[in-house]
Design an enzyme around this catalytic site. Structure first.
Site, PDB file in Angstrom:
ATOM      1  N   LYS A 242    -118.645  28.987  22.881  1.00 37.55           N
ATOM      2  CA  LYS A 242    -117.505  28.357  22.238  1.00 37.55           C
ATOM      3  C   LYS A 242    -116.286  28.594  23.117  1.00 37.55           C
ATOM      4  O   LYS A 242    -115.982  29.735  23.448  1.00 37.55           O
ATOM      5  CB  LYS A 242    -117.291  28.958  20.841  1.00 37.55           C
ATOM      6  CG  LYS A 242    -116.305  28.176  20.015  1.00 37.55           C
ATOM      7  CD  LYS A 242    -116.318  28.614  18.568  1.00 37.55           C
ATOM      8  CE  LYS A 242    -115.481  27.699  17.692  1.00 37.55           C
ATOM      9  NZ  LYS A 242    -114.292  27.156  18.289  1.00 37.55           N
TER      10      LYS A 242
ATOM     11  N   HIS B 253    -108.622   1.483  42.775  1.00 42.72           N
ATOM     12  CA  HIS B 253    -108.736   0.088  42.338  1.00 42.72           C
ATOM     13  C   HIS B 253    -109.975  -0.527  42.961  1.00 42.72           C
ATOM     14  O   HIS B 253    -110.629   0.089  43.791  1.00 42.72           O
ATOM     15  CB  HIS B 253    -107.479  -0.713  42.712  1.00 42.72           C
ATOM     16  CG  HIS B 253    -107.234  -0.778  44.193  1.00 42.72           C
ATOM     17  ND1 HIS B 253    -106.504   0.175  44.872  1.00 42.72           N
ATOM     18  CD2 HIS B 253    -107.652  -1.655  45.137  1.00 42.72           C
ATOM     19  CE1 HIS B 253    -106.473  -0.121  46.166  1.00 42.72           C
ATOM     20  NE2 HIS B 253    -107.168  -1.240  46.354  1.00 42.72           N
TER      21      HIS B 253
ATOM     22  N   GLU C 165    -115.108  33.337  22.692  1.00 45.75           N
ATOM     23  CA  GLU C 165    -114.815  33.194  21.270  1.00 45.75           C
ATOM     24  C   GLU C 165    -116.068  33.236  20.391  1.00 45.75           C
ATOM     25  O   GLU C 165    -116.003  33.643  19.228  1.00 45.75           O
ATOM     26  CB  GLU C 165    -114.075  31.873  21.065  1.00 45.75           C
ATOM     27  CG  GLU C 165    -113.384  31.747  19.726  1.00 45.75           C
ATOM     28  CD  GLU C 165    -112.783  30.357  19.512  1.00 45.75           C
ATOM     29  OE1 GLU C 165    -112.775  29.546  20.453  1.00 45.75           O
ATOM     30  OE2 GLU C 165    -112.344  30.094  18.392  1.00 45.75           O
TER      31      GLU C 165
ATOM     32  N   ASP D 167    -112.382  28.559  23.980  1.00 46.05           N
ATOM     33  CA  ASP D 167    -111.164  28.771  23.220  1.00 46.05           C
ATOM     34  C   ASP D 167    -110.036  27.942  23.819  1.00 46.05           C
ATOM     35  O   ASP D 167    -109.316  28.401  24.697  1.00 46.05           O
ATOM     36  CB  ASP D 167    -110.847  30.278  23.293  1.00 46.05           C
ATOM     37  CG  ASP D 167    -109.869  30.695  22.233  1.00 46.05           C
ATOM     38  OD1 ASP D 167    -109.499  29.851  21.410  1.00 46.05           O
ATOM     39  OD2 ASP D 167    -109.490  31.879  22.240  1.00 46.05           O
TER      40      ASP D 167
ATOM     41  N   ASP E 253    -111.299  -3.996  44.970  1.00 41.39           N
ATOM     42  CA  ASP E 253    -110.863  -5.207  45.650  1.00 41.39           C
ATOM     43  C   ASP E 253    -111.940  -6.263  45.485  1.00 41.39           C
ATOM     44  O   ASP E 253    -113.103  -6.054  45.837  1.00 41.39           O
ATOM     45  CB  ASP E 253    -110.596  -4.903  47.128  1.00 41.39           C
ATOM     46  CG  ASP E 253    -109.371  -4.018  47.292  1.00 41.39           C
ATOM     47  OD1 ASP E 253    -108.294  -4.409  46.816  1.00 41.39           O
ATOM     48  OD2 ASP E 253    -109.493  -2.912  47.868  1.00 41.39           O
TER      49      ASP E 253
ATOM     50  N   HIS F  39    -111.958   1.136  46.067  1.00 47.26           N
ATOM     51  CA  HIS F  39    -110.978   1.609  47.047  1.00 47.26           C
ATOM     52  C   HIS F  39    -110.207   2.793  46.452  1.00 47.26           C
ATOM     53  O   HIS F  39    -109.359   2.612  45.571  1.00 47.26           O
ATOM     54  CB  HIS F  39    -110.043   0.435  47.403  1.00 47.26           C
ATOM     55  CG  HIS F  39    -109.117   0.741  48.540  1.00 47.26           C
ATOM     56  ND1 HIS F  39    -108.257  -0.194  49.081  1.00 47.26           N
ATOM     57  CD2 HIS F  39    -108.912   1.872  49.254  1.00 47.26           C
ATOM     58  CE1 HIS F  39    -107.557   0.348  50.057  1.00 47.26           C
ATOM     59  NE2 HIS F  39    -107.933   1.611  50.176  1.00 47.26           N
TER      60      HIS F  39
HETATM   61 MN    MN Z   1    -107.456  -2.179  48.363  1.00 46.99          MN
END
Ligand code: MN
Length: 491
Positions: free
Chosen positions: A198, A59, A344, A200, A61, A53
């Site tokens: 490279k 997160h 660089e 920098d 569920d 979610h």
């Molecule tokens: Mn949720």
């Protein structure tokens, strides 16, 4: 404010009081989420679902079918695969059974606004279901094995894997020291070597776990709050845990990294200022190696293989990218391109070599277009004319066997603002005596304001003189990612 009950909600045959909290938070006219009505199939094992979610905070569920509803928890870091770490599980309202197949977008302004997708689903066996403690065995594609959920405080629960880690699972290391490049020359043949430009900026190891990002410098200082942009990588990788090696850069309008611009962000600690700078001077993360991915260390794999896995992550967003790895091209051509673009230099990597943490073993070689040297500030002198009383030049040193050795002074490469900032940093470090182990000229000693040698910066310069001074040094910026003790003359 009261809302008129929606027709779908009142018609719903599932008058289960368990879904009251769920329904109170949602208006079926405004969200595509299901409102309930289905009942469980007789005889079958109950189902579980884990939905990724992307809401205000990412997160997962976790929902278990039980007594006609989906009993639900939000897992901020997802399902643990490693039995040695418990993950937080926030108990949330029961969801209707149909929610188990829901994927889609919850509109802005609605509860849980963001996108929902199914991370895994399957069935489960119940070993224990008591108030405050639930033990289940999950039978999914990604989620398999015995888990316990236990309540610690109100809605706060923890989820713990009771089985050993899945076969071949390796826990994510807390830190890996970056592999280093030896200063050298282009190899005679390009066979067996890959070339990278490279960049920098500031070397950073980025640890992504459960969508959360942690970033450390070479000497393990945290960059996580300094560069909030890095959080985008976690949103991109989702549940894929990874350790990325790369460089944080600030690009100028031509897409060239500018170290001076980046270094302005390094010593900022105020949240408000960091937010302002994130908008005015955005930084990007250039990922050039992948050291760990989803329960597996990649350190032993050859460069080519790590690189292939890195590219499979498609890290190309607004604030992160995978810069090219060039093979089957003459090194001299790559170096010329780097020169033309004002980069660089190049880093040349042995394609069949593993990643050797903290080592400089010749499997990586750097060829620079200009010389730079890290320096410790040991004092400063005032400017002349308009600059009287303000910063004119910095007295520089590097560590050697007998202490801090004086290597000359730098008086160019600063803006007026930088001069002011540096002076503000140096003022509280004032001391009466020289911090240098080697003598200064009488004139230098008379004019100098000495400081405790704690602040590290970097200069660009032409060459070393025969008496170990920097010729034509020009200031590049502060290096808060380095400690004064580590600063030695670079080969
Ligand atoms: Mn949720």
């Amino acid at each position: 404010m009261t809302r008129a009950p929606s027709p779908r909600a009142t018609r719903s045959p599932s008058a289960s009081p368990k879904l009251q909290a769920y329904k109170a938070k949602r208006d079926p006219a405004k969200t595509p989420e299901p409102m309930g009505g289905s009942t469980a199939k007789e005889g079958a094992l109950p189902s579980f679902v884990i939905q990724e979610h992307h809401a205000r905070a990412l997160h997962w569920d976790f929902r278990l079918e039980h007594d006609g509803v989906l009993v639900s928890w939000a897992l901020p870091k997802g399902l643990p695969m490693d039995p040695s770490t418990n993950h937080l599980a926030v108990h949330v309202e029961d969801h209707p059974l149909e929610y188990g197949t829901f994927e889609g977008d919850i509109p802005k302004g609605e509860y849980g606004a963001g996108s929902v997708s199914i991370w895994d689903q399957g069935t489960y066996d119940t070993e224990k279901w008591r108030s405050g403690e639930i033990i289940v065995v999950l039978h999914g594609q990604r989620a398999q094995g015995r888990y316990v959920l236990f309540q610690t405080d109100d809605s706060k629960w923890m989820i713990h894997r009771m089985d050993p880690a899945p076969k071949n699972f390796e826990a994510m290391p807390d830190t890996i020291k970056p592999m280093l490049a030896e200063a050298g020359a282009l190899p005679a043949s390009e066979r067996g070597w890959a070339y990278e430009f490279k960049w920098d900026g500031v070397r950073a190891m980025v640890y992504v776990d459960g969508g959360r990002v942690r970033a450390l410098t070479r000497n393990e200082l945290s960059l996580t709050t300094t560069f909030p942009e890095l959080r985008d990588i976690g949103l991109h990788l989702g549940s894929r845990s990874a350790i990325l090696d790369g460089e944080i850069v600030a690009l100028d309008k031509d897409g060239r990294p500018n170290f001076g611009t980046l270094s302005k962000r390094l010593h900022v600690t105020s949240k408000t200022v960091i937010e302002q700078l994130t908008r005015s001077t955005p930084a990007s993360f250039f990922a050039f190696d992948l050291l760990y991915l989803e329960g597996r260390s990649l350190l032993r794999l050859p460069y080519d293989e790590r690189r292939r896995l890195l590219e499979s992550l498609t890290l190309n967003g607004e604030t992160f990218a995978t810069p090219p790895s060039i093979t089957n091209t003459a090194g001299s051509k790559v170096l010329r391109i780097a020169q033309e673009r004002g980069l660089e230099g190049v880093v040349i990597k042995r394609r069949n070599a593993p990643y050797s943490p903290g080592q400089r073993n010749g499997d990586w070689i750097k060829v620079k277009n200009f010389r730079t040297q890290e320096v410790v500030i040991g004092g400063w002198t005032e400017g002349n004319g308009e600059r009287e009383g303000s910063l004119g030049a910095l007295l520089l040193g590097v560590q050697a066997d007998d202490g801090l050795v004086y290597v000359g002074k730098v008086g160019t490469g600063f803006s007026a603002a930088t001069r002011k900032e540096l002076l503000a940093l140096l003022a509280p470090l004032a001391r009466k005596t020289s911090p240098f182990a080697t003598p200064l000229t009488r004139a230098e000693t008379t004019l100098a304001h000495f400081v405790r040698p704690q602040i590290v910066g970097e200069v660009r310069f032409a060459e070393w003189t025969h008496d170990n001074h920097l010729r034509q040094p020009s200031w590049r910026g502060l290096r808060t990612d380095k400690s004064a003790k580590e600063v030695v003359r670079e080969p």
